[in-house]
Write a protein that holds these residues in place. Structure first.
Motif, mmCIF file in Angstrom:
data_model
loop_
_atom_site.group_PDB
_atom_site.id
_atom_site.type_symbol
_atom_site.label_atom_id
_atom_site.label_comp_id
_atom_site.label_asym_id
_atom_site.label_seq_id
_atom_site.Cartn_x
_atom_site.Cartn_y
_atom_site.Cartn_z
ATOM 1 N N ASP A 224 58.863 -28.218 -8.677
ATOM 2 C CA ASP A 224 59.945 -27.062 -8.495
ATOM 3 C C ASP A 224 60.531 -26.685 -9.720
ATOM 4 N N GLU A 225 60.502 -25.414 -10.177
ATOM 5 C CA GLU A 225 61.104 -24.935 -11.256
ATOM 6 C C GLU A 225 62.706 -24.863 -11.299
ATOM 7 N N ASP A 226 63.116 -24.619 -9.980
ATOM 8 C CA ASP A 226 64.506 -24.557 -10.021
ATOM 9 C C ASP A 226 65.047 -26.195 -10.146
ATOM 10 N N LYS A 227 64.676 -27.162 -9.664
ATOM 11 C CA LYS A 227 64.925 -28.598 -10.025
ATOM 12 C C LYS A 227 64.774 -28.811 -11.409
ATOM 13 N N LYS A 228 63.807 -28.600 -11.933
ATOM 14 C CA LYS A 228 63.309 -28.637 -13.327
ATOM 15 C C LYS A 228 64.436 -28.183 -14.200
ATOM 16 N N PHE A 229 64.990 -26.839 -13.771
ATOM 17 C CA PHE A 229 65.984 -26.285 -14.524
ATOM 18 C C PHE A 229 67.434 -27.132 -14.539
ATOM 19 N N ARG A 230 67.654 -27.468 -13.395
ATOM 20 C CA ARG A 230 68.768 -28.327 -13.196
ATOM 21 C C ARG A 230 68.771 -29.622 -13.805
ATOM 22 N N TRP A 231 67.797 -30.084 -14.008
ATOM 23 C CA TRP A 231 67.761 -31.463 -14.622
ATOM 24 C C TRP A 231 67.853 -31.253 -16.063
ATOM 25 N N VAL A 232 67.625 -29.982 -16.792
ATOM 26 C CA VAL A 232 67.696 -29.843 -17.974
ATOM 27 C C VAL A 232 69.068 -29.542 -18.180
ATOM 28 N N LEU A 233 69.652 -28.862 -17.208
ATOM 29 C CA LEU A 233 71.202 -28.296 -17.530
ATOM 30 C C LEU A 233 72.095 -29.625 -17.473
ATOM 31 N N TYR A 234 71.621 -30.663 -16.621
ATOM 32 C CA TYR A 234 72.397 -31.793 -16.279
ATOM 33 C C TYR A 234 72.459 -32.547 -17.801
ATOM 34 N N GLY A 235 71.442 -32.718 -18.588
ATOM 35 C CA GLY A 235 71.282 -33.027 -19.820
ATOM 36 C C GLY A 235 72.183 -32.569 -20.893
ATOM 37 N N ARG A 236 72.102 -31.169 -20.677
ATOM 38 C CA ARG A 236 72.959 -30.390 -21.730
ATOM 39 C C ARG A 236 74.390 -30.517 -21.380
ATOM 40 N N ALA A 237 74.775 -30.796 -20.074
ATOM 41 C CA ALA A 237 76.174 -30.894 -19.703
ATOM 42 C C ALA A 237 76.621 -32.196 -20.390
ATOM 43 N N LEU A 238 75.753 -33.018 -20.190
ATOM 44 C CA LEU A 238 76.170 -34.599 -20.837
ATOM 45 C C LEU A 238 76.442 -34.511 -22.220
ATOM 46 N N ALA A 239 75.417 -33.664 -23.003
ATOM 47 C CA ALA A 239 75.558 -33.556 -24.404
ATOM 48 C C ALA A 239 76.748 -32.720 -25.014
ATOM 49 N N TYR A 240 77.363 -31.646 -23.685
ATOM 50 C CA TYR A 240 78.214 -31.150 -24.196
ATOM 51 C C TYR A 240 79.639 -32.017 -24.028
ATOM 52 N N LEU A 241 79.677 -32.593 -23.031
ATOM 53 C CA LEU A 241 80.633 -33.745 -22.799
ATOM 54 C C LEU A 241 80.883 -34.731 -23.929
ATOM 55 N N SER A 242 79.680 -35.311 -24.389
ATOM 56 C CA SER A 242 79.841 -36.178 -25.430
ATOM 57 C C SER A 242 80.341 -35.412 -26.913
ATOM 58 N N LYS A 243 79.932 -34.280 -26.969
ATOM 59 C CA LYS A 243 80.637 -33.533 -28.236
ATOM 60 C C LYS A 243 82.013 -33.333 -27.988
ATOM 61 N N VAL A 244 82.395 -32.932 -26.752
ATOM 62 C CA VAL A 244 83.861 -32.866 -26.446
ATOM 63 C C VAL A 244 84.724 -34.301 -26.717
ATOM 64 N N ALA A 245 84.031 -35.267 -26.273
ATOM 65 C CA ALA A 245 84.676 -36.714 -26.715
ATOM 66 C C ALA A 245 84.647 -37.020 -28.149
ATOM 67 N N PHE A 246 83.696 -37.109 -28.561
ATOM 68 C CA PHE A 246 83.472 -37.217 -30.149
ATOM 69 C C PHE A 246 84.387 -36.247 -31.067
ATOM 70 N N PHE B 256 89.867 -44.015 -26.845
ATOM 71 C CA PHE B 256 89.508 -43.468 -25.615
ATOM 72 C C PHE B 256 88.397 -42.474 -25.800
ATOM 73 N N ALA B 257 88.863 -41.220 -26.606
ATOM 74 C CA ALA B 257 87.890 -40.297 -26.757
ATOM 75 C C ALA B 257 86.428 -40.922 -27.352
ATOM 76 N N PHE B 258 86.333 -41.589 -28.518
ATOM 77 C CA PHE B 258 85.356 -42.362 -28.892
ATOM 78 C C PHE B 258 84.580 -43.117 -27.937
ATOM 79 N N PHE B 259 85.369 -43.920 -27.055
ATOM 80 C CA PHE B 259 84.478 -44.566 -26.014
ATOM 81 C C PHE B 259 83.890 -43.747 -24.990
ATOM 82 N N MET B 260 84.460 -42.608 -24.751
ATOM 83 C CA MET B 260 83.895 -41.767 -23.632
ATOM 84 C C MET B 260 82.715 -40.752 -24.254
ATOM 85 N N GLY B 261 82.867 -40.752 -25.663
ATOM 86 C CA GLY B 261 81.693 -40.047 -26.193
ATOM 87 C C GLY B 261 80.569 -41.055 -26.102
#
Length: 642
Positions: free
Chosen positions: A29-51, A3-8
């Motif tokens: 909009d600089e705030d929206k631009k910043f949020r989009w970047v954070l969303y990508g990093r959050a997914l990268a972090y969750l992928s790291k946690v799973a793998f 399951f962890a591998f699959f979620m990664g």
């Protein structure tokens, strides 16, 4: 682990889809631009946690296999249990040599964040990219047929609240347009056309004039673009009739009004043009009513406003060859260089234009191809009794005359062509005289507006390629109508536009993302398979929670050697840290809990199943797969029956 591998994988794909969604997306909009970047990093972090979680589970499973097969010091065991938080494991030779698999798994756990959290977000950047596309757009074009349907009595509204402007002014036989047999007829080029022609001539540029925001209108916005369009309009087709003093045959055949004798060095003219032979007369009638409109008194003449011919442009010019004259040449008395004489003839033609526009901010380029279709007025003058061309008589054939009484649409289109040709002729008519160098001074005397155009050199002498220059200059005059969108002839038509622009936006490079994730996915998958094999090999699963440590350290030997170190304090006694321990079945079966029979009472049954725990190597034996070692359930059952 699965399951962890699959979620990664899921989180990695979500990061990919998010970045693909943001690719070439503009975000101001600089705030929206910043949020989009954070969303990508959050997914990268969750992928790291799973793998990472998948590898950690395999790591935990594997360490017990290592403890069963190797006797390791308490220090090494300590470092193995804390390998996910403490990198000192990699500096311990005992763990490197005796537990290489464990060390490798720990290294992977430490490296996964580098690939996922640190490098994978680098696949999405914010920069400049070349946005290219082919699109169908309405682009400016020329449609002279609109002039054919125009009635000056009914103004055509323009976008800014003004009215569209015609290429010419009309006279009429009835201002109200109600009398039987009334008609309008051509008078002269309009003021707007004169302005367009003068601006082109005086700009002295080798391209047509266009309006300031022409690129945005043509390209559909702030793009660079190229497109090709075709339309029909007027054009001059020029032909070189004579070159040199003795080339007279074709001049005589076509009835040229002059020959090369008037051109330098034999004559005085370095340039000479006759552009009015057979021209439309102004005024058209001898007697007009007082007031505006050009209304003739009495019955209008039958040929009032009729286009009987279009003037042929006869142009002679001499070009300095830069070749010195021999001393024995008769012309050397006054001239230093040889002049080459030419006479060209230009006929006004209805022409199909194919124009390729190339707009590249802040410049543009137009490449024009001309296909000459037919003369604007297809008539020719005839010779008189003396054998000379009679330009005072009507040309022939008369059926090709274009009258305002007959085909009105054809007449008005012809009038529009004639107006542009008339303005063009104004720049060409006249002559330029040239004083010879000897005895000097050497200078040009100008009696023509051609010197105000790009058709001459800086010394007021005509350009050597005057034939091509005249055709090109007239084409540019026609194309310069685009600079005045208020003109009736300027319309729109659809064209395929290849456009591009440098755009600041998110830029996603999928290769970068998957270059980070591919090794992680591959290595984690191998570790997952290895973990599954380890579980099968061990026959059970393991963990490293406190409860597991509690039950695996229930050994009196450990109690004896750890006396005085029960606080878990640092620094820990070094003697104990260097004691080697191994995980297995305790050889000592004196513990009453494990003394009675378990299983079968005959041969093949299990007698006195031992207790598994950490101990020194000499007191533990191997754990055998398939043997039901003591557990809480077994202990409970024994208590009830004992």
């Amino acid at each position: 682990m699965g399951f962890a591998f699959f979620m990664g994988l899921v989180f990695a794909l979500l990061q990919h889809f998010l970045y693909a969604f943001l690719h070439h997306r503009r975000e101001e909009d600089e705030d929206k631009k910043f949020r989009w970047v954070l969303y990508g990093r959050a997914l990268a972090y969750l992928s790291k946690v799973a793998f990472g979680g998948c590898v950690v589970l395999v790591f935990r499973q594997r360490i017990w296999s290592t403890f069963r097969s190797r006797a390791l010091t308490v220090l090494s065991i300590d470092q193995i249990f804390g390998a996910t938080e403490d990198p000192s494991l990699f500096a311990n030779w005992e763990t490197l040599s005796n537990a290489p698999v464990i060390v490798t798994l720990a290294l992977v756990i430490w490296l996964i964040p580098m690939a996922t959290i640190i490098f994978s977000p680098g696949a999405l950047t914010f920069g400049t990219f070349l946005d290219q596309e082919s699109i169908r757009l309405n682009v400016p074009t020329l449609d002279f047929s609109v002039e054919s349907r125009k009635d000056w009595r009914n103004p055509v509204p323009f976008t800014n609240g003004s009215t569209k402007r015609s290429l010419m002014y009309y006279n009429t036989t009835d201002i109200q347009g109600t009398q039987p047999g009334w008609f309008d007829y051509y008078d002269q080029p309009s003021a707007e056309l004169r302005r367009i022609a003068l601006l082109l001539a005086y700009s002295n540029m080798n391209h047509p004039n266009i309006k300031q925001n022409a690129r945005q209108d043509a390209c559909g916005g702030s793009y660079n673009c190229t497109y090709e369009q075709s339309f029909v309009g007027p054009g001059y087709q020029c032909e070189k009739i004579a070159s040199g003093a003795n080339d007279t045959a074709k001049l005589e055949e076509l009835g040229a009004p002059f020959n090369t004798s008037i051109l330098v060095p034999q004559g005085r003219n370095v340039y000479y043009a006759e552009v009015s032979l057979g021209a439309y007369a102004r005024p058209q009638a001898a007697d007009f009513r007082r007031g505006p409109g050009g209304i003739p008194n009495g019955e209008p003449p039958k040929d009032l406003g009729v286009f009987k011919s279009e003037p042929v442009l006869w142009i002679g010019y001499s070009v300095n060859s830069t070749e010195w004259l021999p001393q024995d040449d008769p012309l050397a008395a006054n001239w230093t260089h040889r002049y080459d004489q030419h006479i060209i003839r230009c006929v006004h033609m209805e022409t199909k234009y194919t124009v390729k526009w190339n707009f590249v901010e802040p410049f543009f380029h137009s490449m024009t191809k001309r296909e000459y279709l037919k003369p604007v007025v297809d008539t020719n003058f005839t010779r008189g009794a003396d054998g000379m061309m009679d330009y005072n008589a009507d040309p022939e054939p008369a059926e090709n005359f274009i009258s305002p009484r007959d085909d009105v649409e054809l007449y008005k289109k012809t009038a529009a062509y004639h107006a542009i040709g008339d303005m063009f002729g104004d720049f060409l008519r006249g002559h330029v005289d040239l004083e010879p160098p000897k005895p000097g001074p050497h200078y040009a005397q100008v009696y023509s507006d051609i010197t105000k155009t790009r058709l001459v050199q800086k010394n007021s002498e005509p350009k050597a390629n005057l034939t091509e220059e005249i055709e090109s200059f007239y084409s540019d005059m026609v194309l310069s109508l685009f600079s005045a969108p208020e003109m009736l002839a300027v319309s729109t038509a659809q064209a395929t536009v290849d456009r591009s622009r440098l755009q600041s936006s998110f830029v996603y490079v999928p290769e970068r993302l998957w270059q980070c994730y591919a090794p992680v996915v591959f290595v984690t998958l191998l570790i997952l398979l290895f973990g599954a094999f380890t579980i099968w090999q061990d026959g059970t699963t393991f963990s490293v929670g406190f409860s597991r440590i509690l039950v695996t350290t229930r050994n009196t030997t450990l109690d004896d050697i750890s006396r005085g170190a029960c606080l878990g304090n640092d620094p820990f006694p070094m003697e104990l840290m260097h004691t080697k321990l191994k995980f297995g079945v305790l050889a000592d079966g004196s513990d009453p809990e494990y003394m009675h029979n378990d299983g079968f009472n005959g041969g093949g049954g299990y007698q006195g199943v031992g207790h598994c725990a950490f101990g020194v190597a000499s007191e533990v034996g191997p754990i055998t797969k398939g043997i039901p070692y003591a557990g809480l359930k077994r202990r409970k059952n024994r208590t009830q029956t004992g």
